[in-house]
Design a protein around this motif. Sequence first.
Motif, short mmCIF file in Angstrom:
data_model
loop_
_atom_site.label_atom_id
_atom_site.label_comp_id
_atom_site.label_asym_id
_atom_site.label_seq_id
_atom_site.Cartn_x
_atom_site.Cartn_y
_atom_site.Cartn_z
N ALA A 104 7.21 9.74 -14.14
CA ALA A 104 6.33 10.82 -14.57
C ALA A 104 6.82 11.42 -15.89
CB ALA A 104 6.26 11.90 -13.50
N PHE A 105 5.89 11.62 -16.83
CA PHE A 105 6.18 12.27 -18.11
C PHE A 105 5.29 13.50 -18.24
CE2 PHE A 105 8.04 8.20 -18.78
CZ PHE A 105 8.95 8.32 -19.82
N LEU A 106 5.85 14.56 -18.81
CA LEU A 106 5.14 15.82 -18.98
C LEU A 106 4.86 16.08 -20.45
CD1 LEU A 106 7.36 18.06 -16.64
CD2 LEU A 106 5.39 16.65 -15.99
N THR A 107 3.66 16.60 -20.73
CA THR A 107 3.34 17.03 -22.09
C THR A 107 3.77 18.48 -22.24
OG1 THR A 107 1.44 15.54 -22.19
CG2 THR A 107 1.51 17.33 -23.79
N SER A 165 0.83 -1.21 0.00
CA SER A 165 0.00 0.00 0.00
C SER A 165 0.86 1.26 0.00
CB SER A 165 -0.92 -0.01 1.22
OG SER A 165 -1.66 1.19 1.30
N LEU A 166 1.96 1.22 0.78
CA LEU A 166 2.85 2.37 0.84
C LEU A 166 3.54 2.62 -0.50
CD1 LEU A 166 4.49 1.85 4.35
CD2 LEU A 166 2.85 3.61 3.70
N VAL A 167 3.97 1.52 -1.16
CA VAL A 167 4.61 1.65 -2.47
C VAL A 167 3.63 2.25 -3.47
CG1 VAL A 167 5.55 0.35 -4.43
CG2 VAL A 167 6.28 -0.19 -2.11
N SER A 168 2.38 1.78 -3.44
CA SER A 168 1.35 2.29 -4.35
C SER A 168 1.09 3.76 -4.08
CB SER A 168 0.07 1.47 -4.18
OG SER A 168 -0.96 1.99 -4.99
N THR A 169 1.05 4.14 -2.79
CA THR A 169 0.80 5.53 -2.42
C THR A 169 1.94 6.42 -2.90
OG1 THR A 169 -0.43 4.83 -0.46
CG2 THR A 169 0.42 7.09 -0.48
N GLN A 170 3.18 5.90 -2.83
CA GLN A 170 4.33 6.67 -3.31
C GLN A 170 4.21 6.98 -4.79
OE1 GLN A 170 8.12 4.78 -2.77
NE2 GLN A 170 9.27 6.50 -3.57
N ALA A 171 3.78 5.97 -5.58
CA ALA A 171 3.61 6.18 -7.02
C ALA A 171 2.56 7.25 -7.28
CB ALA A 171 3.22 4.86 -7.70
N GLY A 172 1.47 7.19 -6.51
CA GLY A 172 0.43 8.20 -6.66
C GLY A 172 0.93 9.57 -6.27
N GLY A 173 1.83 9.61 -5.24
CA GLY A 173 2.40 10.88 -4.82
C GLY A 173 3.29 11.47 -5.89
N ALA A 215 0.97 13.12 -8.34
CA ALA A 215 0.42 14.34 -7.76
C ALA A 215 1.47 15.44 -7.73
CB ALA A 215 -0.12 14.07 -6.36
N GLY A 216 2.72 15.07 -7.41
CA GLY A 216 3.79 16.06 -7.38
C GLY A 216 4.07 16.62 -8.76
N ALA A 217 4.09 15.75 -9.77
CA ALA A 217 4.34 16.20 -11.14
C ALA A 217 3.20 17.09 -11.64
CB ALA A 217 4.53 15.00 -12.06
N ALA A 218 1.99 16.82 -11.16
CA ALA A 218 0.83 17.59 -11.63
C ALA A 218 0.93 19.06 -11.24
CB ALA A 218 -0.46 16.98 -11.08
N THR A 219 1.72 19.37 -10.21
CA THR A 219 1.87 20.77 -9.79
C THR A 219 2.64 21.58 -10.83
OG1 THR A 219 3.93 20.29 -8.58
CG2 THR A 219 1.86 20.07 -7.36
N TYR A 220 3.29 20.90 -11.79
CA TYR A 220 4.04 21.61 -12.83
C TYR A 220 3.14 22.07 -13.98
CZ TYR A 220 8.10 19.48 -10.56
OH TYR A 220 9.05 19.10 -9.65
N ILE A 221 1.92 21.57 -14.06
CA ILE A 221 1.02 21.94 -15.15
C ILE A 221 0.81 23.45 -15.17
CG2 ILE A 221 -1.35 21.74 -16.02
CD1 ILE A 221 -1.39 18.87 -15.07
N GLY A 222 0.92 24.02 -16.35
CA GLY A 222 0.75 25.46 -16.50
C GLY A 222 2.06 26.23 -16.49
N LYS A 223 3.14 25.59 -16.06
CA LYS A 223 4.44 26.26 -16.03
C LYS A 223 5.16 26.13 -17.38
CE LYS A 223 5.19 25.56 -11.06
NZ LYS A 223 5.02 26.98 -10.70
#
Length: 230
Positions: free
Chosen positions: A201-204, A74-82, A85-93
């Motif tokens: 994580a990959f960014l468009t 569960s912790l490993v899965s949560t880390q992947a989700g984190g 979520a962390g990469a999503a903060t770059y959207i718009g930059k």
Amino acid sequence: MVDAVTTTTNNATDRIAAGSGMLASNFETFLALLTSQLKNQDPLSPVDSNQFTAQLTQMAGVEQQLLTNELLKSLVSTQAGGDLAGAATYIGKEATAAWSATKMAGGEASWSYELGANAASATLQVLDGSGNVVWSGDAPAKTTGMHDFTWDGEATTGNDGQDGQVYTLKIVARNATGGAVDAQVLTRGRITGVEMYEGEAFLTVGNSIVPLSTVIALEEARAPSEDLAA
């Protein structure tokens, strides 16, 4: 760095899953043997209470290990989700990435390139998905710094570019004495999306999809009024 973390995370998940399967199998076997032992014990010589308590303790330990492994998964899965979520903060930059592949759209493919010093000569090459050079020519600028280049899809060898196909840019720059000048191809643009692939994580960015690990600069996106003023 990201590749190492991704590999470690995947390996950890695999080891946890394998360990859980083995423990679960052993746990079921242990229960079957204990139950059989209790059913078939001699009424005149029942199982020693100390031995029975020790067996129950072992069983509880195995059960606890199974629960611990589930928590680790569960912790490993949560880390992947984190990571997502962390990469999503770059959207718009606005991002600059050391990445040379992009998709052709509207009959054009665009890149940036950077020179570490003034160059006497600088040659650009556009390669198709098979690594074949489809266009070659002089770089539009040879001075120190960052420059933009847009290919119109017209090939100098092979087939013309096609929308939807991925192309890669290469640069070779030399000084007046023929020595190599430091140069790199870059992808620049606004980040519009994020996705996870094999734990990374990959960014468009524009018409490119770049690994987060290749991003070398981030800036706040400029407002349209700022673009007009510039």
